[in-house]
Design a protein around this motif. Structure first.
Motif, PDB file in Angstrom:
ATOM      1  N   LEU A  55       0.857  -1.175   0.000  1.00 52.21           N
ATOM      2  CA  LEU A  55       0.000   0.000   0.000  1.00 52.21           C
ATOM      3  C   LEU A  55       0.896   1.228   0.000  1.00 52.21           C
ATOM      4  CD1 LEU A  55      -2.720   1.500   0.287  1.00 52.21           C
ATOM      5  CD2 LEU A  55      -2.479   1.262   2.776  1.00 52.21           C
ATOM      6  N   LEU A  56       0.712   2.108  -0.990  1.00 48.22           N
ATOM      7  CA  LEU A  56       1.495   3.333  -1.096  1.00 48.22           C
ATOM      8  C   LEU A  56       0.615   4.541  -0.822  1.00 48.22           C
ATOM      9  CD1 LEU A  56       3.525   2.690  -4.385  1.00 48.22           C
ATOM     10  CD2 LEU A  56       4.187   2.152  -2.034  1.00 48.22           C
ATOM     11  N   ASN A  57       1.238   5.595  -0.304  1.00 47.18           N
ATOM     12  CA  ASN A  57       0.554   6.870  -0.101  1.00 47.18           C
ATOM     13  C   ASN A  57       1.438   8.000  -0.624  1.00 47.18           C
ATOM     14  OD1 ASN A  57      -2.099   6.605   1.597  1.00 47.18           O
ATOM     15  ND2 ASN A  57      -0.649   5.144   2.501  1.00 47.18           N
ATOM     16  N   PRO A  58       1.775   7.995  -1.898  1.00 45.44           N
ATOM     17  CA  PRO A  58       2.653   9.042  -2.426  1.00 45.44           C
ATOM     18  C   PRO A  58       1.967  10.399  -2.429  1.00 45.44           C
ATOM     19  CG  PRO A  58       1.711   7.777  -4.224  1.00 45.44           C
ATOM     20  CD  PRO A  58       1.316   7.081  -2.952  1.00 45.44           C
ATOM     21  N   ARG A  59       2.771  11.434  -2.313  1.00 46.43           N
ATOM     22  CA  ARG A  59       2.254  12.795  -2.431  1.00 46.43           C
ATOM     23  C   ARG A  59       2.372  13.207  -3.895  1.00 46.43           C
ATOM     24  NH1 ARG A  59       0.744  14.783   2.096  1.00 46.43           N
ATOM     25  NH2 ARG A  59       0.503  16.896   1.272  1.00 46.43           N
ATOM     26  N   LEU A  60       1.258  13.656  -4.459  1.00 51.47           N
ATOM     27  CA  LEU A  60       1.182  13.952  -5.879  1.00 51.47           C
ATOM     28  C   LEU A  60       0.622  15.340  -6.098  1.00 51.47           C
ATOM     29  CD1 LEU A  60      -0.385  10.526  -6.953  1.00 51.47           C
ATOM     30  CD2 LEU A  60       2.009  11.204  -7.200  1.00 51.47           C
ATOM     31  N   GLY A  61       1.045  15.969  -7.183  1.00 53.15           N
ATOM     32  CA  GLY A  61       0.505  17.273  -7.549  1.00 53.15           C
ATOM     33  C   GLY A  61      -0.866  17.126  -8.186  1.00 53.15           C
ATOM     34  N   ILE A  62      -1.876  17.762  -7.592  1.00 52.27           N
ATOM     35  CA  ILE A  62      -3.231  17.714  -8.124  1.00 52.27           C
ATOM     36  C   ILE A  62      -3.812  19.132  -8.127  1.00 52.27           C
ATOM     37  CG2 ILE A  62      -3.666  15.339  -7.391  1.00 52.27           C
ATOM     38  CD1 ILE A  62      -5.238  16.420  -5.031  1.00 52.27           C
ATOM     39  N   GLY A  63      -4.802  19.336  -8.950  1.00 58.21           N
ATOM     40  CA  GLY A  63      -5.433  20.631  -9.046  1.00 58.21           C
ATOM     41  C   GLY A  63      -6.609  20.766  -8.105  1.00 58.21           C
ATOM     42  N   CYS A  64      -6.645  21.878  -7.396  1.00 56.16           N
ATOM     43  CA  CYS A  64      -7.812  22.251  -6.598  1.00 56.16           C
ATOM     44  C   CYS A  64      -8.656  23.158  -7.488  1.00 56.16           C
ATOM     45  CB  CYS A  64      -7.361  22.956  -5.321  1.00 56.16           C
ATOM     46  SG  CYS A  64      -8.638  23.897  -4.462  1.00 56.16           S
ATOM     47  N   GLY A  65      -9.646  22.570  -8.149  1.00 57.47           N
ATOM     48  CA  GLY A  65     -10.450  23.306  -9.113  1.00 57.47           C
ATOM     49  C   GLY A  65     -11.613  24.022  -8.447  1.00 57.47           C
ATOM     50  N   TYR A  66     -11.512  25.344  -8.347  1.00 61.34           N
ATOM     51  CA  TYR A  66     -12.551  26.106  -7.652  1.00 61.34           C
ATOM     52  C   TYR A  66     -13.487  26.848  -8.608  1.00 61.34           C
ATOM     53  CZ  TYR A  66      -9.186  29.889  -8.399  1.00 61.34           C
ATOM     54  OH  TYR A  66      -8.306  30.784  -8.962  1.00 61.34           O
ATOM     55  N   ASP A  67     -13.274  26.679  -9.919  1.00 60.73           N
ATOM     56  CA  ASP A  67     -14.162  27.332 -10.890  1.00 60.73           C
ATOM     57  C   ASP A  67     -14.241  26.447 -12.132  1.00 60.73           C
ATOM     58  OD1 ASP A  67     -15.703  28.987 -12.400  1.00 60.73           O
ATOM     59  OD2 ASP A  67     -14.403  30.742 -12.244  1.00 60.73           O
ATOM     60  N   GLN A  68     -15.329  25.700 -12.269  1.00 64.42           N
ATOM     61  CA  GLN A  68     -15.508  24.792 -13.396  1.00 64.42           C
ATOM     62  C   GLN A  68     -16.635  25.276 -14.305  1.00 64.42           C
ATOM     63  OE1 GLN A  68     -12.727  23.387 -11.505  1.00 64.42           O
ATOM     64  NE2 GLN A  68     -14.524  23.017 -10.244  1.00 64.42           N
ATOM     65  N   ILE A  69     -16.402  25.213 -15.597  1.00 60.70           N
ATOM     66  CA  ILE A  69     -17.450  25.421 -16.589  1.00 60.70           C
ATOM     67  C   ILE A  69     -17.671  24.092 -17.286  1.00 60.70           C
ATOM     68  CG2 ILE A  69     -18.127  26.617 -18.704  1.00 60.70           C
ATOM     69  CD1 ILE A  69     -16.391  28.950 -17.832  1.00 60.70           C
ATOM     70  N   PRO A  70     -18.842  23.496 -17.148  1.00 57.74           N
ATOM     71  CA  PRO A  70     -19.066  22.194 -17.783  1.00 57.74           C
ATOM     72  C   PRO A  70     -19.135  22.307 -19.292  1.00 57.74           C
ATOM     73  CG  PRO A  70     -21.088  23.004 -16.778  1.00 57.74           C
ATOM     74  CD  PRO A  70     -20.006  23.959 -16.371  1.00 57.74           C
ATOM     75  N   GLY A  71     -18.567  21.328 -19.987  1.00 55.01           N
ATOM     76  CA  GLY A  71     -18.647  21.273 -21.436  1.00 55.01           C
ATOM     77  C   GLY A  71     -19.894  20.545 -21.885  1.00 55.01           C
ATOM     78  N   GLN A  82       4.246  11.356 -12.607  1.00 51.69           N
ATOM     79  CA  GLN A  82       4.672  11.657 -11.242  1.00 51.69           C
ATOM     80  C   GLN A  82       5.056  10.388 -10.483  1.00 51.69           C
ATOM     81  OE1 GLN A  82       2.563  14.782  -8.960  1.00 51.69           O
ATOM     82  NE2 GLN A  82       1.162  14.921 -10.703  1.00 51.69           N
ATOM     83  N   LEU A  83       4.275   9.334 -10.614  1.00 54.94           N
ATOM     84  CA  LEU A  83       4.609   8.082  -9.936  1.00 54.94           C
ATOM     85  C   LEU A  83       5.917   7.507 -10.470  1.00 54.94           C
ATOM     86  CD1 LEU A  83       1.090   6.397  -9.778  1.00 54.94           C
ATOM     87  CD2 LEU A  83       2.386   7.336  -7.860  1.00 54.94           C
ATOM     88  N   HIS A  84       6.125   7.627 -11.772  1.00 49.43           N
ATOM     89  CA  HIS A  84       7.366   7.124 -12.369  1.00 49.43           C
ATOM     90  C   HIS A  84       8.564   7.939 -11.882  1.00 49.43           C
ATOM     91  CE1 HIS A  84      10.141   5.471 -15.260  1.00 49.43           C
ATOM     92  NE2 HIS A  84      10.385   6.677 -15.754  1.00 49.43           N
ATOM     93  N   SER A  85       8.412   9.260 -11.778  1.00 43.88           N
ATOM     94  CA  SER A  85       9.526  10.104 -11.345  1.00 43.88           C
ATOM     95  C   SER A  85       9.916   9.817  -9.899  1.00 43.88           C
ATOM     96  CB  SER A  85       9.159  11.585 -11.505  1.00 43.88           C
ATOM     97  OG  SER A  85       8.155  11.970 -10.576  1.00 43.88           O
ATOM     98  N   ASN A 130       6.669   3.817 -16.448  1.00 50.89           N
ATOM     99  CA  ASN A 130       5.881   4.869 -17.089  1.00 50.89           C
ATOM    100  C   ASN A 130       5.003   4.248 -18.184  1.00 50.89           C
ATOM    101  OD1 ASN A 130       4.821   7.255 -17.979  1.00 50.89           O
ATOM    102  ND2 ASN A 130       6.780   8.251 -18.369  1.00 50.89           N
ATOM    103  N   VAL A 131       4.076   3.424 -17.721  1.00 47.35           N
ATOM    104  CA  VAL A 131       3.167   2.688 -18.603  1.00 47.35           C
ATOM    105  C   VAL A 131       1.776   2.725 -17.994  1.00 47.35           C
ATOM    106  CG1 VAL A 131       2.630   0.440 -19.642  1.00 47.35           C
ATOM    107  CG2 VAL A 131       5.020   1.136 -19.342  1.00 47.35           C
ATOM    108  N   ILE A 132       0.776   2.952 -18.830  1.00 50.17           N
ATOM    109  CA  ILE A 132      -0.608   2.839 -18.364  1.00 50.17           C
ATOM    110  C   ILE A 132      -1.384   1.989 -19.353  1.00 50.17           C
ATOM    111  CG2 ILE A 132      -0.633   5.067 -17.179  1.00 50.17           C
ATOM    112  CD1 ILE A 132      -2.229   6.164 -19.549  1.00 50.17           C
ATOM    113  N   GLY A 133      -2.520   1.515 -18.926  1.00 54.37           N
ATOM    114  CA  GLY A 133      -3.386   0.751 -19.811  1.00 54.37           C
ATOM    115  C   GLY A 133      -4.788   0.690 -19.246  1.00 54.37           C
ATOM    116  N   HIS A 134      -5.730   0.372 -20.108  1.00 55.32           N
ATOM    117  CA  HIS A 134      -7.109   0.230 -19.649  1.00 55.32           C
ATOM    118  C   HIS A 134      -7.802  -0.875 -20.417  1.00 55.32           C
ATOM    119  CE1 HIS A 134      -8.144   2.450 -23.293  1.00 55.32           C
ATOM    120  NE2 HIS A 134      -7.402   3.471 -22.880  1.00 55.32           N
TER     121      HIS A 134
END
Length: 427
Positions: free
Chosen positions: A170-186, A208-211, A217-221
């Protein structure tokens, strides 16, 4: 679906007093994280087992209209439903900073902490043009505009995200995320808590996780046509590379996951549509062609369906083009006999080509009225210009892999409703 090809990023201003930044608090947090890296994984901070982070996927293309993941952010961790988006980099949450404009989401607004990212931080710089100026050096302001007309404006901070590895850690890395306080829906916004940015840029979660030395540095879905599926970051223990069809990432588009120019086939024959610049975009529920290609495909399909026991109907507004049979279709299997498979053929050189198959199940939906509707739309009409997107509908029941280290995109047919641990036996 948010057709999340990120169009631009600009700087905005927010008073740092709203967050009360504390250097002492930040130093303590950074010290804790270094201790965690040294003691929680290995002495080098690298995951030696090649394990992956796996997120279960929820939702479907229709009728829900989107797939999403649950991310647990903060201390203590709180759940947020996010749109997994390979078409954009920044991960952001609707944020009580306080919020100027936020859409209604499934969870309470994210409450920001004090750990602001500074203006000259490398992640902040990756979100802006090289000549941008810092209005406030102690914080990183951002605005991301999406091609569907939506946007998120906010400030960047770091917070922990609880992640489970397939090796049991179990990891708890600190990551850069946006605090979005003004959203306009598309036009295609989803009622979610935010976006999980999985793009190629430095601010994306996978980068960020790779760094930090935690995953490759691979993702998939893997989107299941039955609904659900899974998303992974890392990947060594999730797929067998020898069974995957690989195509190099295009050097002509460094921002998106593109395999370059492709030829569109219908029923195994050329449509005459060549050199289509194709982007794989998990933030789009449906697939998109530029206007010229879209109109050509519609014309060819209408010609091919002429004389068959299926007629185009104007009474169904589920999607722009729908067909009805002699009686309502119950499943796509009932309708597929009328339609030919599509394919995108990518050139590997003088003779060799790789093909991305798109069967009728991967471009049709059955509407609530029992009609077969085309899940390929006119991208030019929604602001995608000349881009052509492979959206979720066309990636169903395939594992799609983005290897940023080898600069390759791969795909393989797969049972996406099975757990990743059983995939080597089921691909």
């Amino acid at each position: 679906m948010r057709e999340r090809i990120t169009m631009m990023v600009v700087v905005v201003t927010l008073l740092v007093a709203q967050f009360g930044s504390s250097s002492a608090s930040r130093n303590l947090q950074q010290g804790w994280w270094k201790t965690f890296l040294l003691g929680g994984t290995t002495s080098s901070g690298v995951n030696p087992a090649g394990s992956s982070v796996v997120f279960p996927l929820y939702g479907n293309v229709y009728p829900i209209g989107f797939y999403y993941v649950q991310a647990n952010v903060g201390q203590p961790p709180r759940p947020y439903f996010l749109d997994p988006d390979t078409g954009s980099d920044l991960t952001w949450l609707q944020c009580d900073a306080p919020c100027v404009r936020c859409t209604e989401g499934p969870h309470p607004l994210y409450r920001p902490n004090n750990d602001l990212v500074t203006c000259r931080d490398s992640i902040c710089e990756s979100l802006h043009s090289p000549d941008y100026e810092c209005d406030n050096p102690r914080q990183c302001d951002y605005e991301v505009d999406y091609a569907d007309g939506g946007s998120s404006l906010g400030v960047l901070l770091t917070d922990s995200m609880a992640l489970n590895l397939t090796n049991g850690l179990l990891l708890n890395p600190r990551l850069g995320i946006g605090c979005g306080y003004d959203q306009i829906p598309g036009v295609s916004s989803h009622p979610l808590d935010g976006v999980l940015g999985l793009g190629r840029g430095k601010s994306s979660i996978v980068s960020q996780l790779h760094s930090q030395g935690l995953v490759r540095n691979v993702i998939g879905h893997c989107f299941s046509s039955r609904g659900g599926g899974f998303l992974f970051i890392g990947g060594d223990d999730v797929y067998d590379s020898s069974r995957v069809v690989w195509e190099p990432m295009s050097h002509l588009d460094q921002k998106h996951y593109s395999a370059g120019g492709a030829e569109l086939l219908l029923g195994g024959k050329s449509t005459g549509l060549r050199n289509l610049m194709v982007i794989f975009d998990s933030g789009s529920s449906y697939s998109y062609l530029n206007s010229q290609a879209y109109q050509s495909l519609i014309s060819l399909m209408r010609k091919d369906l002429n004389g068959k026991a299926i007629k185009e109907t104007r009474d169904d507004r589920t999607l722009p083009v729908c067909w009805r049979g002699k009686k309502p279709f119950k499943t796509i299997r009932d309708a597929r006999k009328f339609f030919k498979p599509l394919a995108l053929s990518f050139s590997r050189g003088w003779r060799s080509r790789s093909t991305f198959e798109i069967n009728p199940e991967s471009y049709l939906i059955i509407s609530s009225k029992g009609n077969a509707c085309l899940g390929i739309l006119n991208g030019t009409e929604v602001g995608l210009q000349n881009y052509n997107l492979i959206g979720d509908i066309s990636m169903q029941d395939k594992m799609v892999i983005y290897d940023n280290e080898k600069q390759m995109i791969g795909w393989v047919n797969s049972s996406c409703d099975r757990s990743p641990n059983s995939h080597f036996a089921s691909m």
